[in-house]
Write a protein that holds these residues in place. Structure first.
Motif, short mmCIF file in Angstrom:
data_model
loop_
_atom_site.label_atom_id
_atom_site.label_comp_id
_atom_site.label_asym_id
_atom_site.label_seq_id
_atom_site.Cartn_x
_atom_site.Cartn_y
_atom_site.Cartn_z
N LEU A 49 0.84 -1.21 0.00
CA LEU A 49 0.00 0.00 0.00
C LEU A 49 0.87 1.25 0.00
O LEU A 49 1.85 1.35 0.75
N THR A 50 0.47 2.23 -0.82
CA THR A 50 1.16 3.53 -0.83
C THR A 50 0.12 4.65 -0.88
O THR A 50 -1.03 4.43 -1.30
N THR A 51 0.53 5.85 -0.45
CA THR A 51 -0.33 7.03 -0.55
C THR A 51 0.37 8.07 -1.41
O THR A 51 1.60 8.10 -1.51
N THR A 52 -0.41 8.94 -2.01
CA THR A 52 0.17 10.00 -2.85
C THR A 52 0.84 11.08 -2.01
O THR A 52 1.66 11.84 -2.53
N ASN A 53 0.49 11.17 -0.75
CA ASN A 53 1.06 12.21 0.10
C ASN A 53 1.53 11.60 1.42
O ASN A 53 0.85 11.73 2.45
N PRO A 54 2.70 10.96 1.42
CA PRO A 54 3.18 10.29 2.63
C PRO A 54 3.44 11.23 3.80
O PRO A 54 3.41 10.81 4.95
N SER A 55 3.66 12.52 3.50
CA SER A 55 3.91 13.47 4.59
C SER A 55 2.62 13.79 5.34
O SER A 55 2.66 14.24 6.48
N LEU A 56 1.49 13.56 4.69
CA LEU A 56 0.20 13.87 5.31
C LEU A 56 -0.50 12.62 5.83
O LEU A 56 -1.13 12.65 6.89
N PHE A 57 -0.38 11.53 5.08
CA PHE A 57 -1.05 10.29 5.46
C PHE A 57 -0.03 9.19 5.74
O PHE A 57 1.02 9.11 5.10
N SER A 58 -0.36 8.35 6.69
CA SER A 58 0.47 7.17 6.97
C SER A 58 -0.43 5.95 7.14
O SER A 58 -1.63 6.09 7.43
N LEU A 59 0.15 4.77 6.93
CA LEU A 59 -0.59 3.52 7.05
C LEU A 59 0.01 2.68 8.18
O LEU A 59 1.22 2.75 8.44
N ASN A 60 -0.85 1.91 8.85
CA ASN A 60 -0.33 1.09 9.95
C ASN A 60 0.62 0.01 9.44
O ASN A 60 1.48 -0.48 10.16
N ARG A 61 0.51 -0.35 8.17
CA ARG A 61 1.46 -1.28 7.56
C ARG A 61 1.39 -1.12 6.04
O ARG A 61 0.31 -1.05 5.46
N SER A 62 2.55 -1.07 5.46
CA SER A 62 2.63 -0.93 4.01
C SER A 62 2.66 -2.28 3.31
O SER A 62 2.14 -2.42 2.20
N PHE A 63 3.29 -3.29 3.96
CA PHE A 63 3.38 -4.63 3.37
C PHE A 63 2.62 -5.61 4.25
O PHE A 63 2.67 -5.54 5.48
N SER A 64 1.93 -6.53 3.58
CA SER A 64 1.17 -7.54 4.33
C SER A 64 0.91 -8.75 3.44
O SER A 64 1.13 -8.70 2.22
N ILE A 65 0.42 -9.82 4.07
CA ILE A 65 0.06 -11.04 3.35
C ILE A 65 -1.36 -11.42 3.74
O ILE A 65 -1.72 -11.45 4.93
#
Length: 470
Positions: free
Chosen positions: A41-57
């Motif tokens: 998972l990625t976001t267009t604005n990493p400085s504004l949004f973050s994800l609890n995990r970028s990689f997963s299975i």
């Protein structure tokens, strides 16, 4: 295969709250029956949004939840054009297991093994977002679509609460959207005042129409809709209210100060609103708690046209308030000299002309009385002086600009008045000053002319209607 996973929602709705770190969750489901799927998972604005995990299975036919966090608190939703998105990339994972470093390497190399399964726009929802959009609707592109998304995350009570700022801002699109979404149009504030009253106070006719069409009703016991509309001179609103609720609207209802809508219109100089109120039964002679009539209000503010209108329909010209002041006194106190003739000196001038009070005439004229102002029947002071045979007064009035051939409401001049009353010498005086001698007379009467005067023919200018005025 088109994709490996499915997003449960088409957008990621983030409930925004002022000054807080906001977050929301979304779910992805593995569509593979026998094989695990790696997700990046990625976001267009990493400085504004973050994800609890970028990689997963995600195991076969299983689901996994993810959290999107607004990492920079702000006082307003950080809209962007185009909208920020979460991109979902996937790859098949035959082993079903991998370390984070392995997943990084898997997605670092582009190729047919990497799928782009979803692009999820990030939308801001909730009452804080909706309220911001209401007040900034003219500044934000595509505000309407953003607003509908924002209220999709609101409870009914929140939708109803948002109606008030939408009405106050005159945002009819927002009002319609909120009503369509389930807002209660007949909600009341803490004082039991209706939304009808709020829309009138905001002077928003389009909003009022929407509310009326949606079944909104006023609270006649506490609303001040008619007073508000009169104070704003919004005759269109007054007409709409009376068309919708005429049987229950009281045009003579009083405010906490005892003032009617006519008081409010008079205070603000709105003659059109006064005329409407009069047309539906408004009483121009009501006294408020301080003894003020609408005429007092208009005179204190110097509203000439309103004073003229009220003098034609009211009978309180010399009424006094609790301080013992007439409308004339208030005009004097506030320096409205242009009203003094209307409110007193004009009457005094007419009285002086009738009584042949030359001193009174000159005094009134010096104070600003208008020599040619007419009374309710169209008589000027010169008409009265002529009818009473007051030669001295006639001369004073002519010296100060009296119009010798002024006509009353029936078309008669001071010369007619002198002739009717039998004042031959005064009639001759008018003729010597150039007064027209072949002017309108009543049916069956002789025309006054110089020949008949020279032959001493009796004058018969039957102005019976005017005799009753003396």
């Amino acid at each position: 295969m088109d994709r490996l996973v499915k997003a449960e929602e088409k957008e990621v709705g983030l409930i925004f709250k002022k000054g807080q770190r906001c977050s929301t969750s979304f779910k992805l489901t593995n569509l593979m029956h026998t094989m695990s799927v790696a997700v990046y998972l990625t976001t267009t604005n990493p400085s504004l949004f973050s994800l609890n995990r970028s990689f997963s299975i995600i195991p076969p036919l299983s689901s996994s939840s993810y959290i999107l966090l607004l990492s920079q608190p702000s006082d307003q939703p950080p809209f962007s054009t185009p909208a920020d998105v979460v991109t979902v990339r996937t790859a098949m994972l035959p082993t079903g297991k991998a370390h984070q470093s392995d997943l990084r390497r898997l997605f670092s190399k582009p190729g047919p093994h990497v799928f782009r399964d979803a692009v999820l726009p990030v939308s801001f929802v909730g009452p804080h977002v909706a309220e911001f959009l209401i007040s900034h609707h003219t500044q934000i592109p595509e505000c309407g679509s953003l607003f509908k998304k924002a209220i999709s995350g609101c409870a009914q009570s929140e939708l109803t609460a948002l109606l008030r700022p939408a009405i106050e801002c005159g945002n009819e699109d927002a009002v319609s959207a909120l009503i369509d979404a389930g807002a209660d149009v007949n909600s009341r504030d803490s004082n039991e005042i209706s939304l009808i009253n709020l829309s009138v106070r905001a002077a928003k006719m389009d909003v009022l129409k929407i509310l009326l069409a949606s079944g909104c009703t006023p609270n006649h016991s506490v609303d001040s809709s008619v007073h508000e509309a009169a104070a704003l001179n919004r005759v269109d609103i007054l007409e709409s209210l009376f068309q919708s609720f005429g049987n229950n609207m009281d045009i003579n209802s009083v405010s906490s100060e005892g003032r009617t809508p006519i008081h409010m219109a008079a205070l603000h100089g709105h003659i059109e609103a006064i005329q409407f109120c009069l047309s539906v039964g408004g009483n121009p002679n009501v006294w408020d708690h301080n003894g003020w009539t609408p005429l007092h209000c208009a005179a204190s503010e110097g509203h000439l046209k309103v004073v003229e209108c009220l003098l034609e329909c009211s009978n309180v010209k010399y009424g006094v308030n609790r301080e013992g002041k007439t409308a004339f006194s208030l005009a004097v106190d506030n320096g409205h000299s242009h009203l003094l003739d209307l409110l007193q000196w004009g009457d005094a001038l007419l009285r002086a002309a009738r009584l042949d009070d030359v001193h009174g005439l000159t005094s009134c004229i010096a104070k600003g009385a208008m020599v040619n102002r007419k009374d309710q029947n169209g008589w000027t002071p010169l008409h009265w002086a002529a009818f009473k045979g007051r030669i001295k007064s006639v001369k004073v009035l002519l010296e100060h600009g009296g119009e010798i051939d002024a006509v009353d409401d029936a078309g008669y001049t001071p010369l007619h008045c002198a002739a009717e009353a039998g004042h031959l010498q005064l009639a001759l005086f008018f003729i010597s000053r150039g007064s027209g001698v072949n002017l309108k007379s009543f049916e069956g009467a002789f025309l006054l002319n110089s020949e008949s005067l020279n032959k001493d023919i009796p004058l018969d200018m039957s102005l019976h209607q005017h005799k009753t005025k003396a």
